[in-house]
Design a protein around this motif. Structure first.
Motif, PDB file in Angstrom:
ATOM      1  N   LEU A 156       3.536   1.443 -11.721  1.00 41.34           N
ATOM      2  CA  LEU A 156       2.177   1.550 -11.173  1.00 41.34           C
ATOM      3  C   LEU A 156       1.226   0.588 -11.876  1.00 41.34           C
ATOM      4  CD1 LEU A 156       1.439   5.321 -10.499  1.00 41.34           C
ATOM      5  CD2 LEU A 156       1.040   3.421  -8.945  1.00 41.34           C
ATOM      6  N   GLU A 157       1.368   0.526 -13.194  1.00 41.51           N
ATOM      7  CA  GLU A 157       0.505  -0.397 -13.950  1.00 41.51           C
ATOM      8  C   GLU A 157       0.704  -1.831 -13.488  1.00 41.51           C
ATOM      9  OE1 GLU A 157       0.786  -0.093 -18.182  1.00 41.51           O
ATOM     10  OE2 GLU A 157      -1.165   0.914 -18.175  1.00 41.51           O
ATOM     11  N   ALA A 182      -0.750  -2.169 -10.017  1.00 45.03           N
ATOM     12  CA  ALA A 182      -2.207  -2.076 -10.038  1.00 45.03           C
ATOM     13  C   ALA A 182      -2.854  -3.364 -10.533  1.00 45.03           C
ATOM     14  CB  ALA A 182      -2.648  -0.904 -10.906  1.00 45.03           C
ATOM     15  N   MET A 183      -2.105  -4.128 -11.307  1.00 44.66           N
ATOM     16  CA  MET A 183      -2.651  -5.413 -11.770  1.00 44.66           C
ATOM     17  C   MET A 183      -2.956  -6.338 -10.588  1.00 44.66           C
ATOM     18  SD  MET A 183      -2.725  -5.483 -15.110  1.00 44.66           S
ATOM     19  CE  MET A 183      -2.492  -7.120 -15.761  1.00 44.66           C
ATOM     20  N   PRO A 235      -6.687  -5.777  -7.550  1.00 43.92           N
ATOM     21  CA  PRO A 235      -8.002  -6.425  -7.419  1.00 43.92           C
ATOM     22  C   PRO A 235      -7.948  -7.746  -6.664  1.00 43.92           C
ATOM     23  CG  PRO A 235      -7.586  -5.768  -9.693  1.00 43.92           C
ATOM     24  CD  PRO A 235      -6.316  -5.586  -8.955  1.00 43.92           C
ATOM     25  N   SER A 261       0.828  -1.197   0.000  1.00 48.12           N
ATOM     26  CA  SER A 261       0.000   0.000   0.000  1.00 48.12           C
ATOM     27  C   SER A 261       0.874   1.264   0.000  1.00 48.12           C
ATOM     28  CB  SER A 261      -0.915  -0.024   1.236  1.00 48.12           C
ATOM     29  OG  SER A 261      -1.649   1.152   1.329  1.00 48.12           O
ATOM     30  N   LEU A 262       1.906   1.256   0.828  1.00 48.90           N
ATOM     31  CA  LEU A 262       2.814   2.412   0.885  1.00 48.90           C
ATOM     32  C   LEU A 262       3.484   2.638  -0.460  1.00 48.90           C
ATOM     33  CD1 LEU A 262       4.539   1.819   4.365  1.00 48.90           C
ATOM     34  CD2 LEU A 262       3.051   3.736   3.767  1.00 48.90           C
ATOM     35  N   ARG A 266       2.237   6.793  -6.762  1.00 50.15           N
ATOM     36  CA  ARG A 266       1.107   7.576  -7.264  1.00 50.15           C
ATOM     37  C   ARG A 266       1.262   9.060  -6.916  1.00 50.15           C
ATOM     38  NH1 ARG A 266      -3.169   4.278  -5.447  1.00 50.15           N
ATOM     39  NH2 ARG A 266      -3.215   3.140  -7.392  1.00 50.15           N
ATOM     40  N   LEU A 280       2.396   1.751  -3.497  1.00 56.07           N
ATOM     41  CA  LEU A 280       1.417   2.288  -4.452  1.00 56.07           C
ATOM     42  C   LEU A 280       1.218   3.786  -4.240  1.00 56.07           C
ATOM     43  CD1 LEU A 280      -1.482  -0.328  -4.635  1.00 56.07           C
ATOM     44  CD2 LEU A 280      -0.305   0.667  -6.580  1.00 56.07           C
ATOM     45  N   ASP A 281       1.054   4.167  -2.988  1.00 54.35           N
ATOM     46  CA  ASP A 281       0.825   5.585  -2.700  1.00 54.35           C
ATOM     47  C   ASP A 281       2.053   6.424  -3.020  1.00 54.35           C
ATOM     48  OD1 ASP A 281      -1.813   5.663  -1.990  1.00 54.35           O
ATOM     49  OD2 ASP A 281      -1.454   5.212   0.109  1.00 54.35           O
TER      50      ASP A 281
END
Lengths: 383, 383
Positions: free
Chosen positions: A358-359, A362-363, A366, A336-337, A343, A339-340
């Motif tokens: 990121l892509e 992000a995969m 989900p 999570s850290l 981003r 990704l943020d």
């Protein structure tokens, strides 16, 4: 003048450090905090009812209720060990109907009197103690360990009720975060394994257990109890005692940082310090963790986070973050850290690289189970 | 929009910003749908504005902080047609109170200036509505004009709560902050479209941290959290339970002479309560705790909270052979020779002695009851 009562509180702990530093609270009958003690210290108290409590290594608050009168001198012991055999903080810890013991799982009542004995029986009453095993898999649901990476199954235990747990130890050489694939009802679950490559079994182990979360069978991975400090931090964090866990991380500096007895535990400590805004003073430690344990991907995220605040360090920080994006994480928090961080990258440049990272991250989003402390991916298997 | 109460910046106090959005005119089922809005497959909400208004009403009427009384309250609400708002808040709202980007921007400027007026200030932020939470640390709240025709970027009608939080989390402003973000977590396919968060309302991020700035992020993958007509969101319900019914209250301690709700208690209680409420509605909702976690008091109670006490005796045959005496810790008798079972009464929170005088074949008993809000239910086995 009324005679004071005297109470000494002992904590039973597997760890000298935890036993010596865990704060003990004494509250009077109005729940006013009247004393804070450490193990072995004595409190002089007026006649009355008292609650004596401490959050122990199972991550639960243990309490004794006592009635002191007539100058009684008592020694009280708070002990997490019995509960450690069976109790884990489950995902659903509080029942809707509140109870006097809603915030605590372990409670006992003692009535201490000096002088004339009461003509009443002394009763011990379980005030809504709810065994919080958190492990109630659906009967008959087969769970199969398909594969593990960077760790080997040391032992599988199954209770009479059919609950299974899997004990893993690390492989000799690690090149990424150890993880295991399980198959449950047409789903493949990949969970990171918080093993410790620096010790011998069970000081290097972790345990995977089943739990029910919102009606679904899930897995959780726990640091072995024998890794006392790391296990305590994990249990406290899971039970919602973030500040207690962070205090342990702060006070267990030597154990976690200098000796590298348990890099995964050290990483958890670093994540806790980050959560309370106290990681910056330990930048050197985080840098060592990132360089000495390349397989422990999360440490790169933490170092990148610290370095990203300075323009002069931004390039190194982004390089670390990009490298971290290519390998699995140990903790969901680190994912999570990362990704943020990517981003909200505070500096211009290298946009394409960030976008690609990121892509790729992000995969996975989900399929990420955000409720799990250990990084946890769930995929539905094709027919 | 200015504060709905007289703003006082001359001395330290609490400053609050409340935003609730149920109405989204530009999504598929809105009055003025746009192709962009339709592509998100969102629906109007029915309780986000109501939930926000309820929290604002609690702040206005019940919030108690002797060191930092409420000194400004900014409220922006976009209710759905027919959505009932708290009458007191409704009456105080000016005609232009919609939670649009420009209104939120304007309020944010005023709120930040108010918070910057004293370091001893307390900042409280509560937002509710459609959101996009992609990690455990951040969330974007969609505002009323989300997806309006002609906007320069996809997220122009949105506020990046993590970025605003980061912009407020510094040493030059209110050092005690509480952030509550009550937003749905969108489906992954939608969430992925917000990868860069460009265009969402954000603040510059100064260096350093406030002393305490926890951010509670509620996230659900379901829509039912907002779909209960005439009610509040599950997160709001849990938070109000924690505050109004003292579900997260603990006894006085530290610098507080009052019962209080602290960060530690909120972290311990709120996620479990939300999860339990969601489970009761067939949902899975979790609460992530981000921001800078540090101990602080959100709310104090001017009087000791009362508790609904409910005691039963087992077996039933023991009931007409038993009488109860209930006494406070200081010896004050609350009930004498009580013979109506179950025993139901309301008492101040605290430790009590319960004596049960029984006739043969049952034995008299005495025990200590730990009575904590909001309810205490227990059963005593008569031997």
């Amino acid at each position: 003048m009324a005679i004071k009562n005297s109470v000494t509180v002992q904590l039973k702990s597997s760890s000298y450090m935890l036993g010596e530093t865990s704060p003990i609270e004494i509250r009077d009958s109005g729940f006013n905090l009247v004393k804070q003690l450490l193990r072995g210290q004595r409190a002089e108290l007026d006649d009355g009812l008292y609650e004596i409590s401490a959050v122990l290594e199972d991550g639960q608050k243990h309490r004794h209720l006592v009635h002191l009168q007539g100058g009684s001198q008592e020694e009280i012991t708070l002990d997490a060990h019995e509960a450690m055999q069976t109790v884990r903080p489950p995902p659903q810890r509080v029942k809707l109907a509140s109870s006097p013991a809603a915030e605590s799982d372990h409670e006992s009542i003692l009535v201490f009197t000096a002088g004339a004995a009461s003509d009443m029986d002394m009763a011990s009453l379980d005030l809504d103690f709810e065994p919080s095993s958190g492990s109630a898999p659906e009967q008959g649901v087969p769970i199969e360990l398909a594969e593990s990476h960077g760790a080997v199954l040391k032992e599988k235990r199954t209770t009479a009720a059919g609950d299974s747990s899997w004990f893993f130890e690390p492989s000799p050489h690690l090149d990424s975060v150890p993880r295991a694939d399980f198959l449950i009802q047409g789903r493949k679950i990949t969970i990171s394994l918080p093993v410790n490559p620096e010790g011998y079994y069970p000081l290097n182990a972790c345990e995977v257990v089943t739990i029910m979360n919102a009606g679904a069978l899930e897995l959780r991975a726990w640091i072995s109890h024998e890794r006392t400090v790391a296990s305590t931090m994990q249990h406290m964090l899971a039970a919602g005692y973030i500040l207690h866990a962070a205090r342990i991380a702060s006070e267990a500096g030597e154990l976690l940082r200098d000796k590298y007895q348990d890099p995964t535990g050290a990483l958890l400590g670093a994540l806790l310090l980050q959560k309370i805004g106290q990681l910056e003073p330990h930048r050197g430690w985080v840098r060592n963790l990132a360089s000495d344990f390349d397989w422990l991907n999360d440490s790169k995220v933490l170092l990148a986070l610290l370095l990203s605040r300075e323009e002069a360090q931004q390039d190194e920080a982004l390089t670390l973050a990009l490298r971290a994006s290519t390998k699995p994480m140990m903790f969901t928090e680190s994912y999570s850290l990362l990704l943020d961080l990517l981003r909200r990258w505070p500096w211009p440049g290298r946009q394409d690289e960030r976008h690609t990272a990121l892509e790729s991250l992000a995969m996975m989003t989900p399929y990420t189970n955000w409720d799990s402390m250990m990084f946890y991916q769930m995929n539905t298997l094709k027919e | 929009m200015p504060s709905i109460i007289n703003e006082d910046l001359t001395q330290p106090g609490t400053h609050a910003l409340i935003i609730g959005v149920s109405l989204y005119p530009h999504i598929a089922d809105g009055d003025d749908p746009t192709p962009e809005g339709e592509s998100f497959q969102l629906e109007q909400l029915s309780t986000a504005a109501r939930s926000a208004a309820e929290f604002a009403a609690w702040l206005l009427n019940e919030y108690h902080s002797p060191k930092a009384p409420l000194r400004s309250l900014r409220v922006l609400l976009s209710p759905a047609p027919g959505e009932q708002l708290n009458a007191v808040i409704q009456a105080l709202l000016p005609p232009a109170h919609a939670a649009t980007r420009s209104a939120v921007e304007q309020d944010l400027v005023g709120f930040r200036a108010a918070c910057d007026s004293h370091r001893d200030n307390v900042a409280i932020v509560y937002v509710a509505g459609h959101g996009v939470q992609m990690t455990k640390h951040g969330s974007v709240l969609l505002l009323q004009d989300f997806a309006k025709q002609g906007q320069l970027s996809r997220l122009q009608g949105a506020i990046d709560m993590a970025a605003v939080h980061a912009g407020m989390n510094h040493p030059g402003t209110a050092q005690t902050q509480f952030w509550f973000v009550d937003a749905c977590r969108q489906k992954p396919a939608i969430a992925r479209r917000f990868e860069t968060l460009t265009g969402a309302l954000a603040l510059d991020e100064p260096n350093g941290n406030a002393e305490a700035s926890p951010l509670f992020l509620a996230a659900t993958t379901g829509s039912l959290a907002y779909g209960r007509l005439g009610g509040e969101s599950l997160f709001n319900e849990a938070l109000m339970w924690a505050l109004r019914q003292a579900g997260a209250a603990e006894g006085p301690g530290g610098d507080d002479q009052y019962w209080r709700v602290t960060v530690t208690q909120l972290i311990k209680v709120l996620p479990d309560r939300v999860k339990a409420l969601a489970a009761a509605h067939g949902e899975n909702q979790s609460v992530d705790v981000a921001g800078k976690v540090h101990e602080a008091t959100l709310h104090t109670y001017p009087k000791t909270p009362t508790v609904e006490l409910h005691i039963n005796l087992n077996p039933a045959a023991a009931q007409n052979k038993s009488q109860a005496n209930l006494a406070q810790g200081n010896g004050q008798v609350i009930l004498l020779n009580h013979n109506q079972w179950p025993l139901v009464t309301e008492v101040a929170a605290g430790l009590y002695t319960l004596s049960i005088n029984a006739t043969v074949p049952y034995h008299s008993q005495m025990t200590i009851l730990e009575i904590k809000p909001p309810q205490c239910q227990t059963a005593i086995e008569m031997l």
